[in-house]
Design an enzyme around this catalytic site. Structure first.
Site, mmCIF file in Angstrom:
data_model
loop_
_atom_site.group_PDB
_atom_site.id
_atom_site.type_symbol
_atom_site.label_atom_id
_atom_site.label_comp_id
_atom_site.label_asym_id
_atom_site.label_seq_id
_atom_site.Cartn_x
_atom_site.Cartn_y
_atom_site.Cartn_z
ATOM 1 N N THR A 27 0.855 -1.192 0.000
ATOM 2 C CA THR A 27 0.000 0.000 0.000
ATOM 3 C C THR A 27 0.889 1.240 0.000
ATOM 4 O O THR A 27 2.112 1.150 0.146
ATOM 5 C CB THR A 27 -0.903 0.053 1.250
ATOM 6 O OG1 THR A 27 -0.075 0.175 2.409
ATOM 7 C CG2 THR A 27 -1.766 -1.176 1.368
ATOM 8 N N ALA A 60 3.486 -1.255 4.880
ATOM 9 C CA ALA A 60 2.850 -0.049 5.412
ATOM 10 C C ALA A 60 3.856 1.087 5.321
ATOM 11 O O ALA A 60 4.917 1.039 5.945
ATOM 12 C CB ALA A 60 2.413 -0.271 6.857
ATOM 13 N N VAL A 86 7.711 -2.378 7.088
ATOM 14 C CA VAL A 86 7.763 -0.916 7.056
ATOM 15 C C VAL A 86 8.330 -0.453 5.716
ATOM 16 O O VAL A 86 9.455 -0.802 5.348
ATOM 17 C CB VAL A 86 8.613 -0.359 8.209
ATOM 18 C CG1 VAL A 86 8.651 1.168 8.150
ATOM 19 C CG2 VAL A 86 8.064 -0.832 9.551
ATOM 20 N N LYS A 87 7.537 0.322 5.008
ATOM 21 C CA LYS A 87 7.903 0.800 3.674
ATOM 22 C C LYS A 87 8.580 2.165 3.808
ATOM 23 O O LYS A 87 7.971 3.123 4.275
ATOM 24 C CB LYS A 87 6.646 0.883 2.811
ATOM 25 C CG LYS A 87 6.878 0.922 1.321
ATOM 26 C CD LYS A 87 5.528 0.809 0.602
ATOM 27 C CE LYS A 87 5.679 0.825 -0.895
ATOM 28 N NZ LYS A 87 4.337 0.801 -1.545
ATOM 29 N N VAL A 88 9.848 2.230 3.373
ATOM 30 C CA VAL A 88 10.688 3.405 3.594
ATOM 31 C C VAL A 88 11.171 3.963 2.252
ATOM 32 O O VAL A 88 11.614 3.191 1.393
ATOM 33 C CB VAL A 88 11.912 3.041 4.461
ATOM 34 C CG1 VAL A 88 12.773 4.261 4.720
ATOM 35 C CG2 VAL A 88 11.472 2.397 5.776
#
Length: 217
Positions: A27, A60, A86-88
């Site tokens: 997402t 996310a 965790v999307k960085v």
């Protein structure tokens, strides 16, 4: 190759899951906004709902761009559910944060990757996934598929454990080519996944089979 769906739409996630081929979800803030999910509490609840629907990684994305803020936000996202990744973003502080997350056993997805050099940095920092944006590169008149191939080749040569997650998929053909190129994961809209089902000869063959079967009753 794993299949992720790139959406925040619960109905589409459920449909892909019901096919029996869904391995995870990605997402981003734009997809959340598209579904009308606004406010921190609502976003956190939405991620939890997705995690309860899918037995696999759920990316996310953080909204922050500085190291301390990315770490704080990432820790909070990771606390939602064990499936959260965790999307960085691929920025200097993002790479620093990915290394911190790696050292603290938090899975990460390095996003907005547009070059092999960026992919090398993400792997060196220990990212779980790296997301090269295939479609957006094609939009800029460069060869997005060549980037996928280059990253796969480099990772294999260097023994990096980071998985290549082909993103910004536009067509079913993109999915097929990513599989041929050796991508570990492909994330796409539901329409592209369902597009893999379609072939005119399948339709013609089924029509003939059904016609012949009717004569046997």
């Amino acid at each position: 190759m794993k299949f992720f769906i790139d959406t925040a739409n619960l109905d589409q996630i459920r449909e892909a899951h019901d096919l029996g081929i869904l391995d995870g979800v990605t997402t981003n803030p734009s997809l959340m906004a598209k579904e009308g999910v606004k406010g921190k509490d609502a976003i956190m609840r939405h991620y939890l709902t997705i995690c309860e629907m899918v037995d696999g990684p759920v990316s996310a994305e953080v909204f922050s761009t500085t190291f301390n803020e990315i770490v704080a936000e990432g820790e909070e996202l990771a606390s939602i559910h064990e499936n959260i990744v965790v999307k960085v973003p691929m920025i200097k502080d993002g790479i620093k944060a990915i290394k911190w997350f790696t050292d603290n056993n938090i899975k990460t997805n390095c996003t907005l990757v547009f070059s092999a050099g960026q992919a090398i940095l993400a792997a060196k920092a220990g990212a779980t996934f790296v997301s090269p944006f295939l479609g957006r590169i094609d939009d800029s008149n460069w060869d997005g598929m060549q980037l996928i191939e280059d990253i796969v080749e480099i990772y294999n040569a260097q023994g990096y454990l980071t998985e290549v997650l082909a993103a910004s998929i536009r067509t079913p053909l993109h999915i097929v080519k990513c599989a041929a190129a050796g991508a570990d994961v492909c994330t796409s809209p539901l329409s592209s996944i369902l597009g893999l089902l379609k072939h005119p000869l399948t339709d013609l063959g089924l029509q003939q089979f059904l016609k012949d079967a009717a004569t046997m009753k």
